[in-house]
Design an enzyme around this catalytic site. Structure first.
Site, PDB file in Angstrom:
ATOM      1  N   GLY A 289       0.898  -1.190   0.096  1.00 26.65           N
ATOM      2  CA  GLY A 289       0.072   0.033  -0.155  1.00 26.65           C
ATOM      3  C   GLY A 289       1.086   1.314   0.172  1.00 26.65           C
TER       4      GLY A 289
ATOM      5  N   ASP B 138      -3.665  11.560  11.765  1.00 28.15           N
ATOM      6  CA  ASP B 138      -4.428  11.131  10.544  1.00 28.15           C
ATOM      7  C   ASP B 138      -5.045   9.873  10.854  1.00 28.15           C
ATOM      8  OD1 ASP B 138      -4.541  11.055   7.813  1.00 28.15           O
ATOM      9  OD2 ASP B 138      -2.569  10.125   7.199  1.00 28.15           O
TER      10      ASP B 138
END
Length: 823
Positions: free
Chosen positions: A548, A662
């Site tokens: 990813g 985040d």
């Protein structure tokens, strides 16, 4: 004391007999068979619950000089008698029999200890229960004079009761708690838990847990100089803290499973919630209210809940002028120009080492010393907003009473001038500095600016102020000769240390390391270490399998030489120096929680910045939640609770006070059992993504998870993570992306989240019965827990409030979810 109460055919008889007499008399009674069977069982059965030592009858006494003069509950959980402290001080107390340190649950005479000779507690013939000192003076007594009190009994729940002949309770210790609440003990408006002084002194301390006049349970510091409530959050009202002040019954109780509930809606549960565990809720001498569970094997206590996560939030902890500092544990310190008032007692705080002068008359004779991220709560003589630092300084100079001023960097300058310095603390999350006013002649060291940006705390090894000694942290004066001796001594110690290290090296590497030691070193090195770039390049097969990517870098799958599967993240360009990156990576590597992805090490070679994490096999939450693979409700609730626990650890328990910055489904990984593990925490610091940076693309993950304060350029607090968590938990309920933008009414755009909240609130306010069913993911086909879903929706909506002060904290979210975990 051979007193026993025996029941035969519902008639109660008080006897003082030995077992043989008891049996012979039973044989001549009208209920021979029944009583015989009962008495044989009572007297000789090894599992009998009867204990002849749990009663004291009228006319008897317990002596401080006889160690066997004790009342012991029938299940042996509690003991009542004289508790010795020091050489010759004794308290009439109840304590846990099996605890290693004989932990006290109740004290009668906590402020008046009695002598070790001649003192006794007597059950007088007029019904009074009286504690007398060696001189015969009464130190303490019950309010049962001229009553029919016949027996004193220590119950299995730790309650000492006085009963009359009809077994009615006339007095009980549960009505007069000291610093501890036991399970099933009612806590009412007339009760209060008050801490002891500490340091072996069981006298009444300064911290209390009580029902306030507005029906809300609070913690208060009531010291010799000030009185301040500090919990729950004093910046919010009762509703903002999740409480209510409309219920005037003012009653609370801790049950046997470790669940505390109150009329003001305060509710929490022990982390090991279950039956059969001995517990206590104690107002500790450091000002924190804690729930403890007893390990019956070791006799030691474990904290299973506590009210105050950051101990420096406790008011009065360090006394007048004192500052609470994390080093990394909370310690008290004195600011420059001050010293401890009493070296043995921090409650007396710090005293100035100078005579005060009026700064208005002699402005040239004073100066200001900056203490970064330090504040003293309360005692503001003035408050101004929108003024400069120099203007704030001038306000303090023009006020002879002003001892310091606080200047907060919250977008627009906020100035608070202080006439008294109480409740001092330091926190890297505090968005301001304190400027201490001192006479010009006082020699002070400059204050160290805390390392790192606003979203994480300093290294464990750093100290807040230069020139503070490790013992009292208050020394600001010294002669140069002291330093000469100090440096000389340090040089000698250093030389000896180097010689010792050299000898150890010669012994270990010339003669070989024993295999057992070598194995230990290998295991230790695997916990957290520095990897070489070639080592990780080989492990990832030249970074072949990409798992990813995101704003912070690309993640590759790898296998280490010891066959451990890992995830290797290649960070983008970083402006951090090697020293800072190394230091910060080590800090993050020490953070450990079951709901956080474990960092195993890092690589730092030239421009290469890589992080090595444990491999989590079930990929990220977004791959399951927003795909065709529908995850069940049980897994969704587990993910919501586990993610909340991980963030609560970062915000409240972790010594580094990390703010994630985040939080989103892509950063929530799932293991084989769908237990969530938060990834990428601390990357905001390693990538130098400053939380005040206006360049939003560098600090956001997926558009829609960012709290409104990012765009307003406000100082970032832990509430930004709360907002992002709110979006995630609502997505768990609804099963769709709520961060997307949609077109509404022509060209006007709004987020899916905004529209979702409008619809839900409309249904709630409209009184629709099935609003929860209409809100939950339809792919679940109605298979979900209604109570849990409703709670998750309520939490999510609170979390995404535009006013960050109205958002809950992560620890309160964990408690709220735990309450409905077993629903």
């Amino acid at each position: 004391m051979n007193n026993s109460i025996i029941s035969c055919n519902t008639t109660f008889v008080v006897l003082k007999l030995n077992p043989t007499d008891m049996i012979s008399r039973a044989l001549t009674s009208s209920s021979t068979t029944l009583c015989l069977v009962f008495l044989i069982y009572l007297c000789f059965s090894p599992s009998s619950s009867g204990n002849p030592n749990n009663f004291l009858k009228r006319g008897s006494y317990l002596s401080v000089e006889d160690d066997s003069d004790l009342l012991i509950s029938s299940d042996n959980t509690f003991t009542c008698g004289f508790y010795g402290v020091g050489k010759n001080a004794y308290y009439f107390s109840i304590w846990f029999t099996s605890s290693k340190e004989k932990t006290v649950a109740w004290m009668a005479n906590r402020d008046k200890p009695v002598n070790g000779k001649g003192s006794k507690v007597s059950f007088l013939r007029d019904g009074a229960f009286v504690l007398t000192n060696v001189d015969g003076s009464i130190t303490w007594e019950t309010n049962t004079r001229t009553t029919d009190a016949q027996t004193a009994e220590l119950l299995d729940n730790g309650n000492l009761v006085l009963k009359d002949s009809s077994l009615k309770v006339l007095w009980q210790s549960f009505d007069f708690p000291s610093d501890t609440l036991l399970p099933h003990q009612h806590f009412t408006k007339s009760n209060k838990l008050t801490s002891r002084l500490g340091g072996g002194n069981y006298g009444t301390g300064y911290f209390s847990f009580f029902f306030d006049t507005d029906n809300v349970l609070r913690l208060i510091y009531d010291g010799p100089d000030i009185s301040n409530v500090y919990w729950p959050n004093v910046d919010f009202d009762a509703f903002g803290n999740g409480r209510t002040n409309f219920n005037s019954t003012r009653i609370a109780m801790l049950n046997g499973t470790g669940w505390f509930s109150s009329s003001d809606r305060l509710s929490f549960r022990a982390s090991d919630s279950s039956f059969g565990i001995k517990r206590r809720l104690t107002m500790d001498y450091d000002g924190n209210l804690r729930l403890y569970s007893l390990n019956m094997v070791s006799g030691l206590w474990t904290i299973t809940w506590e009210a105050v996560m950051q101990l420096c939030s406790v008011h009065g902890l360090c006394g007048r002028n004192g500052i609470c500092v994390y080093t990394p544990k909370p310690k008290c310190s004195c600011p420059p120009g001050y010293e401890m008032a009493d070296p043995s007692n921090w409650n007396k705080g710090c005293r100035p080492m100078f005579s005060r002068i009026c700064s208005l008359q002699y402005p040239q004779q004073v100066k200001f010393v900056k203490l970064p991220h330090v504040d003293f709560y309360g005692f503001d003589s003035s408050f101004s907003i929108g003024i400069s630092l120099e203007s704030c300084k001038k306000k303090c100079l023009e006020d002879c009473r002003c001892k310091a001023f606080s200047y907060r960097l919250t977008g627009e300058g906020r100035c608070f001038t202080k006439v008294e310095l109480f409740n001092g603390y330091t926190s890297p999350n505090f968005p301001g500095d304190l400027y201490l006013k001192l006479p010009m002649h006082i020699q002070t060291s400059e204050a160290i600016i805390l390392n790192g940006s606003n979203h994480t705390c300093k290294s464990n090894e750093s100290t807040m102020l230069i020139g503070l000694s490790s013992s009292s942290m208050s020394e600001t004066r010294g002669k140069s000769a002291r330093w000469v001796y100090l440096y000389s001594f340090a040089a000698v110690v250093g030389a000896i240390e180097m010689l010792f290290i050299g000898l150890c090296w010669w012994f270990l590497f010339r003669h070989g390391i024993p295999s057992t030691m070598e194995e230990g070193y290998r295991l230790l090195s695997h916990q957290f270490r520095k990897f070489s770039y070639m080592e990780l390049k080989k492990a990832t097969k030249n970074f072949e399998e990409e798992m990813g990517s995101g704003a912070s870098g690309i993640v590759f799958k790898g296998v280490l030489v010891d066959d451990r599967v890992v995830a290797v993240k290649k960070l983008g360009d970083s402006y951090l120096t090697e020293e800072v990156f190394w230091a910060e990576a080590n800090i993050i590597g020490k953070i450990n929680h079951m709901n956080l992805v474990r960092m195993l090490g890092f690589c730092l070679e030239h421009k290469h910045r890589l992080l090595v994490y444990e491999y989590v096999q079930n990929r990220s939450l977004d791959k399951h939640l927003f795909s065709g693979n529908v995850i069940g409700w049980k897994e969704r609730f587990k993910i919501a609770l586990g993610t909340a626990k991980g963030l609560a650890y970062l915000h409240h328990e972790c010594l580094e006070w990390v703010i994630h910055c985040d939080v989103k489904p892509e950063n929530i990984l799932l293991d084989g059992d769908f237990e969530p593990k938060i990834s990428d925490f601390g990357l905001a610091k390693l990538s130098q993504r400053d939380c005040n940076n206006n360049e939003m693309s560098r600090i956001r993950g997926t558009k829609g998870y960012i709290a409104p304060e990012w765009a307003l350029n406000l100082p970032v607090t832990a509430k930004v993570d709360v907002y992002s968590y709110g979006v995630v938990i609502l997505e768990l309920v609804k099963g769709i992306r709520l961060s997307h933008w949609v077109v509404q009414d022509g060209d006007e755009q709004e987020t899916e989240l905004t529209r979702f909240i409008k619809v839900v609130r409309g249904k709630m306010q409209g009184g629709e019965v099935a609003w929860v069913n209409d809100t939950v993911d339809t792919r679940l086909n109605g298979e979900f827990n209604l109570i849990q879903a409703e709670k998750m929706i309520e939490i999510g909506i609170c979390c995404v409030d535009e006013n960050r002060n109205k958002r809950p904290t992560m620890d309160s979210i964990v408690q709220a979810l735990l309450q409905c975990e077993d629903s």
